[in-house]
Design an enzyme around this catalytic site. Sequence first.
Site, PDB file in Angstrom:
ATOM      1  N   CYS A   1     -10.994   2.822  -0.831  1.00  0.00           N
ATOM      2  CA  CYS A   1      -9.690   3.348  -0.412  1.00  0.00           C
ATOM      3  C   CYS A   1      -9.316   2.631   0.879  1.00  0.00           C
ATOM      4  O   CYS A   1     -10.174   2.416   1.748  1.00  0.00           O
ATOM      5  CB  CYS A   1      -9.797   4.857  -0.174  1.00  0.00           C
ATOM      6  N   THR A   2      -8.052   2.291   0.981  1.00  0.00           N
ATOM      7  CA  THR A   2      -7.590   1.547   2.159  1.00  0.00           C
ATOM      8  C   THR A   2      -7.913   2.242   3.481  1.00  0.00           C
ATOM      9  O   THR A   2      -8.112   1.586   4.494  1.00  0.00           O
ATOM     10  CB  THR A   2      -6.054   1.429   2.115  1.00  0.00           C
TER      11      THR A   2
ATOM     12  N   ASP B   1       0.871  -1.181   0.000  1.00  0.00           N
ATOM     13  CA  ASP B   1       0.000   0.000   0.000  1.00  0.00           C
ATOM     14  C   ASP B   1       0.905   1.227   0.000  1.00  0.00           C
ATOM     15  O   ASP B   1       2.099   1.136   0.309  1.00  0.00           O
ATOM     16  CB  ASP B   1      -0.886  -0.010   1.261  1.00  0.00           C
ATOM     17  N   SER B   2       0.310   2.362  -0.291  1.00  0.00           N
ATOM     18  CA  SER B   2       1.071   3.611  -0.228  1.00  0.00           C
ATOM     19  C   SER B   2       1.452   3.937   1.220  1.00  0.00           C
ATOM     20  O   SER B   2       2.417   4.653   1.452  1.00  0.00           O
ATOM     21  CB  SER B   2       0.238   4.739  -0.815  1.00  0.00           C
TER      22      SER B   2
ATOM     23  N   GLU C   1      -4.979   8.995   8.730  1.00  0.00           N
ATOM     24  CA  GLU C   1      -3.553   8.962   9.091  1.00  0.00           C
ATOM     25  C   GLU C   1      -3.323   9.610  10.456  1.00  0.00           C
ATOM     26  O   GLU C   1      -2.458   9.188  11.219  1.00  0.00           O
ATOM     27  CB  GLU C   1      -2.712   9.716   8.042  1.00  0.00           C
TER      28      GLU C   1
ATOM     29  N   ASN D   1      -6.082   0.923  -3.298  1.00  0.00           N
ATOM     30  CA  ASN D   1      -7.081   1.032  -4.377  1.00  0.00           C
ATOM     31  C   ASN D   1      -6.552   1.853  -5.551  1.00  0.00           C
ATOM     32  O   ASN D   1      -6.811   1.538  -6.705  1.00  0.00           O
ATOM     33  CB  ASN D   1      -8.357   1.681  -3.855  1.00  0.00           C
ATOM     34  N   THR D   2      -5.817   2.921  -5.233  1.00  0.00           N
ATOM     35  CA  THR D   2      -5.295   3.772  -6.306  1.00  0.00           C
ATOM     36  C   THR D   2      -4.335   2.968  -7.179  1.00  0.00           C
ATOM     37  O   THR D   2      -4.408   3.005  -8.411  1.00  0.00           O
ATOM     38  CB  THR D   2      -4.575   4.998  -5.708  1.00  0.00           C
TER      39      THR D   2
ATOM     40  N   TYR E   1      -0.649   8.393  -2.760  1.00  0.00           N
ATOM     41  CA  TYR E   1      -0.717   8.040  -4.179  1.00  0.00           C
ATOM     42  C   TYR E   1      -1.971   8.667  -4.822  1.00  0.00           C
ATOM     43  O   TYR E   1      -2.017   8.873  -6.018  1.00  0.00           O
ATOM     44  CB  TYR E   1      -0.846   6.512  -4.351  1.00  0.00           C
ATOM     45  N   GLY E   2      -2.967   8.898  -3.977  1.00  0.00           N
ATOM     46  CA  GLY E   2      -4.315   9.206  -4.475  1.00  0.00           C
ATOM     47  C   GLY E   2      -4.462  10.493  -5.241  1.00  0.00           C
ATOM     48  O   GLY E   2      -5.463  10.690  -5.929  1.00  0.00           O
TER      49      GLY E   2
HETATM   50  N1  DGL Z   1      -3.856   3.661  -0.330  1.00  0.00           N
HETATM   51  C1  DGL Z   1      -4.603   4.675  -1.047  1.00  0.00           C
HETATM   52  C2  DGL Z   1      -5.831   4.016  -1.684  1.00  0.00           C
HETATM   53  O1  DGL Z   1      -6.320   2.994  -1.237  1.00  0.00           O
HETATM   54  C3  DGL Z   1      -5.013   5.807  -0.141  1.00  0.00           C
HETATM   55  C4  DGL Z   1      -3.866   6.641   0.378  1.00  0.00           C
HETATM   56  C5  DGL Z   1      -3.121   7.382  -0.697  1.00  0.00           C
HETATM   57  O2  DGL Z   1      -3.685   8.276  -1.344  1.00  0.00           O
HETATM   58  O3  DGL Z   1      -1.974   7.043  -0.905  1.00  0.00           O
HETATM   59  O4  DGL Z   1      -6.317   4.524  -2.660  1.00  0.00           O
END
Ligand code: DGL
Length: 263
Positions: free
Chosen positions: A186-187, A13-14, A154, A77-78, A45-46
Amino acid sequence: MISIDNRPIGIFDSGLGGLTVLKTLSEIYPDEHFIYIGDIARLPYGNKSPETVRKYGEQILNYLIKFNVKLAIIACNTASSVFIDETTFNGLPLFNVITPGAQAAFETSKTKRIGVIGTRTTIQGHSYKNTLLKLSPDLFVIEKACPLFVPLAEEGWLHGDVPEMVAESYLKGLRNESVDTLILGCTHYPILDQVIAQVMGPDVNLIESGKVLARILKSHLSDSSKQQGTIKILATDMTQQFQMMAELILGKDKIFNLELINL
Ligand code: DGL
């Protein structure tokens, strides 16, 4: 003869949101070994372009391959949205969270009115919407990017006026469209599920894509040995907040190793 595959499962994940998926996986498959990568240094990442997210994702997958993982789960998810059509990466079996999340929403919804929330990049890529419409073109799908949910999660700012106002502002349009199912695309959003449920009301089903994937993975795992599994968490930056949230999300009784890495 039952084949035993003790290689670890890779998951990335990010940041820390994917730990919600890791937690579910480690509960369902306690004898599996997990290697989690959180790309804290480059979060979020989003709001990055699909090309950049793709480049980061490829770096992480190549890193996981060096650990001889048997499969890789894109908990983000991103990142899932930019790998949506791929089931392997350089020969490694690849699982995204969008396909099972969309399938579960489709099966859950009675009215066939489905909401999707996610980061800007996920929503602008329409990966959930397109996957849902492939399942049935008659579905009504409404999407909404909710970027402020990520920093709230966060920060661990999960209750009270601020998250409630943010959730109300983002979600009222979906509530007014009377969706009966909402994909938390989104996580980080499952961390805010209480406030999201409060705003959407008791009749709306919330779908956690990562959890759905974790449950259906069984058919892809051959029996592992009946030893206690291990959890290794690798992060591209190490902050106190990350360590604290990792404990909060995984639970105090979960034993894991934290390590700083350079991709
Ligand atoms: N992990 C990202 C997602 O599930 C969310 C956090 C991010 O933007 O990095 O889309």
